[in-house]
Design a protein around this motif. Sequence first.
Motif, PDB file in Angstrom:
ATOM      1  N   LYS A 227       0.827  -1.209   0.000  1.00  0.00           N
ATOM      2  CA  LYS A 227       0.000   0.000   0.000  1.00  0.00           C
ATOM      3  C   LYS A 227       0.862   1.261   0.000  1.00  0.00           C
ATOM      4  CE  LYS A 227      -3.391   0.151   3.050  1.00  0.00           C
ATOM      5  NZ  LYS A 227      -4.141  -0.103   4.307  1.00  0.00           N
ATOM      6  N   THR A 228       1.885   1.245   0.824  1.00  0.00           N
ATOM      7  CA  THR A 228       2.767   2.402   0.930  1.00  0.00           C
ATOM      8  C   THR A 228       3.501   2.656  -0.380  1.00  0.00           C
ATOM      9  OG1 THR A 228       3.071   2.060   3.305  1.00  0.00           O
ATOM     10  CG2 THR A 228       4.735   3.392   2.168  1.00  0.00           C
ATOM     11  N   ARG A 229       3.977   1.589  -1.019  1.00  0.00           N
ATOM     12  CA  ARG A 229       4.707   1.748  -2.280  1.00  0.00           C
ATOM     13  C   ARG A 229       3.810   2.329  -3.364  1.00  0.00           C
ATOM     14  NH1 ARG A 229       7.975  -3.518  -3.939  1.00  0.00           N
ATOM     15  NH2 ARG A 229       8.567  -2.089  -5.636  1.00  0.00           N
ATOM     16  N   VAL A 230       2.596   1.814  -3.461  1.00  0.00           N
ATOM     17  CA  VAL A 230       1.667   2.302  -4.487  1.00  0.00           C
ATOM     18  C   VAL A 230       1.291   3.758  -4.209  1.00  0.00           C
ATOM     19  CG1 VAL A 230      -0.647   2.021  -5.476  1.00  0.00           C
ATOM     20  CG2 VAL A 230       0.778   0.005  -5.036  1.00  0.00           C
ATOM     21  N   TYR A 231       1.019   4.072  -2.957  1.00  0.00           N
ATOM     22  CA  TYR A 231       0.683   5.448  -2.590  1.00  0.00           C
ATOM     23  C   TYR A 231       1.817   6.391  -2.960  1.00  0.00           C
ATOM     24  CZ  TYR A 231      -0.370   9.587   0.175  1.00  0.00           C
ATOM     25  OH  TYR A 231      -0.615  10.888   0.558  1.00  0.00           O
ATOM     26  N   GLU A 232       3.033   6.010  -2.629  1.00  0.00           N
ATOM     27  CA  GLU A 232       4.183   6.883  -2.884  1.00  0.00           C
ATOM     28  C   GLU A 232       4.404   7.120  -4.374  1.00  0.00           C
ATOM     29  OE1 GLU A 232       7.362   4.965  -0.783  1.00  0.00           O
ATOM     30  OE2 GLU A 232       6.853   5.913   1.137  1.00  0.00           O
ATOM     31  N   VAL A 233       4.166   6.090  -5.193  1.00  0.00           N
ATOM     32  CA  VAL A 233       4.331   6.244  -6.645  1.00  0.00           C
ATOM     33  C   VAL A 233       3.301   7.231  -7.196  1.00  0.00           C
ATOM     34  CG1 VAL A 233       4.130   5.091  -8.873  1.00  0.00           C
ATOM     35  CG2 VAL A 233       5.417   4.001  -7.035  1.00  0.00           C
ATOM     36  N   ILE A 234       2.022   7.011  -6.858  1.00  0.00           N
ATOM     37  CA  ILE A 234       0.961   7.868  -7.401  1.00  0.00           C
ATOM     38  C   ILE A 234       1.064   9.283  -6.849  1.00  0.00           C
ATOM     39  CG2 ILE A 234      -1.529   8.202  -7.623  1.00  0.00           C
ATOM     40  CD1 ILE A 234      -1.868   5.170  -7.337  1.00  0.00           C
ATOM     41  N   GLN A 235       1.175   9.395  -5.524  1.00  0.00           N
ATOM     42  CA  GLN A 235       1.219  10.722  -4.909  1.00  0.00           C
ATOM     43  C   GLN A 235       2.493  11.473  -5.281  1.00  0.00           C
ATOM     44  OE1 GLN A 235      -1.391  12.218  -2.985  1.00  0.00           O
ATOM     45  NE2 GLN A 235      -0.091  13.910  -3.670  1.00  0.00           N
ATOM     46  N   GLY A 236       3.592  10.749  -5.396  1.00  0.00           N
ATOM     47  CA  GLY A 236       4.833  11.393  -5.798  1.00  0.00           C
ATOM     48  C   GLY A 236       4.719  12.031  -7.165  1.00  0.00           C
ATOM     49  N   GLU A 237       4.053  11.365  -8.100  1.00  0.00           N
ATOM     50  CA  GLU A 237       3.863  11.910  -9.445  1.00  0.00           C
ATOM     51  C   GLU A 237       2.935  13.119  -9.410  1.00  0.00           C
ATOM     52  OE1 GLU A 237       5.040  12.105 -13.236  1.00  0.00           O
ATOM     53  OE2 GLU A 237       5.608  10.403 -11.952  1.00  0.00           O
ATOM     54  N   LEU A 238       1.866  13.024  -8.620  1.00  0.00           N
ATOM     55  CA  LEU A 238       0.939  14.157  -8.483  1.00  0.00           C
ATOM     56  C   LEU A 238       1.648  15.378  -7.913  1.00  0.00           C
ATOM     57  CD1 LEU A 238      -2.156  12.272  -6.998  1.00  0.00           C
ATOM     58  CD2 LEU A 238      -2.043  13.337  -9.243  1.00  0.00           C
ATOM     59  N   THR A 239       2.425  15.167  -6.875  1.00  0.00           N
ATOM     60  CA  THR A 239       3.128  16.274  -6.231  1.00  0.00           C
ATOM     61  C   THR A 239       4.141  16.903  -7.180  1.00  0.00           C
ATOM     62  OG1 THR A 239       2.867  15.216  -4.061  1.00  0.00           O
ATOM     63  CG2 THR A 239       4.546  16.923  -4.248  1.00  0.00           C
ATOM     64  N   SER A 240       4.902  16.061  -7.871  1.00  0.00           N
ATOM     65  CA  SER A 240       5.912  16.546  -8.815  1.00  0.00           C
ATOM     66  C   SER A 240       5.268  17.353  -9.940  1.00  0.00           C
ATOM     67  CB  SER A 240       6.691  15.370  -9.393  1.00  0.00           C
ATOM     68  OG  SER A 240       7.611  15.798 -10.374  1.00  0.00           O
ATOM     69  N   PHE A 241       4.137  16.858 -10.466  1.00  0.00           N
ATOM     70  CA  PHE A 241       3.463  17.548 -11.571  1.00  0.00           C
ATOM     71  C   PHE A 241       2.998  18.935 -11.150  1.00  0.00           C
ATOM     72  CE2 PHE A 241      -0.535  18.615 -13.758  1.00  0.00           C
ATOM     73  CZ  PHE A 241      -0.095  18.593 -15.088  1.00  0.00           C
TER      74      PHE A 241
END
Length: 244
Positions: A227-241
């Motif tokens: 769960k943590t890995r998936v969250y970090e991938v999606i949220q990391g991309e959102l934050t970066s964008f």
Amino acid sequence: MRIFKILYTVWAAFWLIVLFLILFPFFWIFLQKEEWKPKAHYLNRLWGKLYFPIVGIPIKVEYRFNPDVHQAYVFCANHFSYLDIAAMGVVLKNYYAFVGKSAIKKVPLFGYMFSKLHIQVDREDKGSRAKSMTRSIRALQSGRSIVIFPEGGIKTKRPPQMHKPFKDGAFMMAIQQQVPVVPISFLNNYKIMFDNQPPLSRHTLKVVVHEPIETKGMTQDDIEILKTRVYEVIQGELTSFHLN
């Protein structure tokens, strides 16, 4: 001006309904037999492919991974807008089932299609959750992918920040069946329409399909890690964008 946004929203809603009504007789036919359901799924994708160009909302997808249409995955995406459901058919070529809230089946005609083609769940009902899990696992075993919004619906009040914690279901089924989890980031869907609240705004809908996260060798004890890995991938991309 707001008046133009309202007129655009009415026009977009008109085409959403008209296209579905045109396709519905074919939906109904293809939903009568299990072996015909892939054709109904294709119509679902066609609906989105026709709708977004008509209303002037291009969809730009960055494929950092191209899913194999012959392999089953659990696709997990952030969920800020009801447009995500239609857009997913443009993003993914795979034969998949959505796991969505059971209230959708009350929507005239669309609810019939959704209940026959996809998997409903009442997250407040333990029995419904168990039944949807069983159906999802059977779909994965048959080679059909699952698409799920692990936030448990449109929960966030401040996009692009996702709601936490994620629900366990997507990760339980992926680990049980040892199939990859593919994170998907809808980068600006809420700027077009947040939740189901009009009016709409015209933007290019931007999406990223991320590299899969393998679950081979994982056990149910690894759910929180996944769960943590998936969250970090999606949220990391959102934050970066949104920082760029």
